[in-house]
Design a protein around this motif. Structure first.
Motif, PDB file in Angstrom:
ATOM      1  N   CYS A   1     -18.219  94.754  43.371  1.00  0.00           N
ATOM      2  CA  CYS A   1     -16.787  94.442  43.976  1.00  0.00           C
ATOM      3  C   CYS A   1     -16.597  95.716  44.947  1.00  0.00           C
ATOM      4  O   CYS A   1     -15.981  95.687  46.013  1.00  0.00           O
ATOM      5  N   THR A   2     -16.856  96.716  44.314  1.00  0.00           N
ATOM      6  CA  THR A   2     -16.614  97.987  45.023  1.00  0.00           C
ATOM      7  C   THR A   2     -17.431  98.133  46.390  1.00  0.00           C
ATOM      8  O   THR A   2     -17.152  98.333  47.387  1.00  0.00           O
TER       9      THR A   2
ATOM     10  N   ALA B   1     -16.111  95.674  48.918  1.00  0.00           N
ATOM     11  CA  ALA B   1     -14.694  96.061  49.424  1.00  0.00           C
ATOM     12  C   ALA B   1     -14.917  97.156  50.577  1.00  0.00           C
ATOM     13  O   ALA B   1     -14.433  97.037  51.526  1.00  0.00           O
TER      14      ALA B   1
ATOM     15  N   LEU C   1     -16.540  95.187  53.598  1.00  0.00           N
ATOM     16  CA  LEU C   1     -15.527  94.642  54.323  1.00  0.00           C
ATOM     17  C   LEU C   1     -14.723  95.593  54.932  1.00  0.00           C
ATOM     18  O   LEU C   1     -14.232  95.136  56.255  1.00  0.00           O
ATOM     19  N   TRP C   2     -14.267  96.872  54.469  1.00  0.00           N
ATOM     20  CA  TRP C   2     -13.378  97.748  55.209  1.00  0.00           C
ATOM     21  C   TRP C   2     -14.254  98.153  56.434  1.00  0.00           C
ATOM     22  O   TRP C   2     -13.699  98.462  57.413  1.00  0.00           O
TER      23      TRP C   2
END
Length: 127
Positions: free
Chosen positions: A17-18, A21, A24-25
């Motif tokens: 997930c990190t 994230a 996506l950022w």
């Protein structure tokens, strides 16, 4: 060493997930992430390299985490996640020797990479 499928899956999910994230950022607001990390996206090469790493490689690492999560019994997949995670602080240590010490959020990321990678190696799937 500690053997527990559930804890290892939680670690793999958190790691995945990190990476997702950050990927996506980088995809949605590349200049924001670049500024946070101390990059300047001023040339086509810097833009290309930034996206190759923070979108492409980080997305691939998130997918590896997902595969390791699903195939929890295959310890090597999760260990590869840990190795890729630990390779980042190794690179940061090389940069440190060349005068590139981390500051700000990168110090936090350095610690998270080391701790996360070592914990992933310490928690193996059940025998």
């Amino acid at each position: 060493m500690f053997y527990d499928d559930s804890i290892r899956q939680i670690l793999l999910a958190a790691t995945g997930c990190t990476f997702l994230a950050f990927s996506l950022w980088a995809l949605i607001q590349p200049k924001s992430l670049a500024t946070t990390l101390g990059y300047e996206l001023k040339s086509s090469n810097s833009i290309s390299e930034f996206h190759a790493i923070y979108v492409g490689v980080f997305l691939a690492q998130a997918l590896l985490c997902a595969l390791a999560f699903i195939r929890i019994e295959d310890a090597m997949l999760g260990n590869l996640v840990a190795i890729f995670l630990l390779a980042q602080p190794v690179g940061r240590c090389i940069a440190l020797l060349r005068g590139g010490h981390t500051t700000g959020i990168l110090k936090l990321l350095f610690l998270a990479e080391v701790i996360g990678g070592l914990i992933l190696l310490a928690v193996q799937p059940s025998l």
